[in-house]
Design a protein around this motif. Structure first.
Motif: not given
Length: 109
Positions: A5-15
């Protein structure tokens, strides 16, 4: 599951943060007040970060690792299906927010 989940959110948010899903954070009050939020549940954590990033391209996220101890008593109240469905919904919402912000930025030029 948390790592994925954190990997996917990093990609989506760019954070570039290791744990985007944690709610143990400190924010700059002025920047936080400038964010208009739509989420109402736990997914608000990712919305806050993304919208702060959109408002401030130079946003820096610093992390201090914390350790969660295993639950000693009781069971989790989270229902896995609702939890996964909530995160999928949040992902699509964040993608929409990011596309909309990009569109508005290009339109203002």
């Amino acid at each position: 599951m948390s790592h994925i989940l954190n990997f996917v959110f990093r990609i989506i948010t760019g954070i570039k943060a290791k744990d985007i899903s944690t709610d143990f954070r400190m924010y700059d009050t002025k920047q936080l007040k400038a964010v208009k939020l739509t989420c109402q549940n736990y997914d608000i954590l990712q919305e806050v970060l993304l919208k702060m990033k959109i408002n401030n391209r130079k946003l820096v996220v610093k992390e201090t690792p914390i350790v969660f101890e295993k639950r000693l008593y009781g069971e989790s109240k989270r229902q896995l299906f609702k939890f996964i469905l909530g995160y999928v919904k949040t992902l699509f919402m964040l993608i929409g927010v990011r596309i909309n912000a990009s569109f508005n930025k290009n339109r203002q030029k």
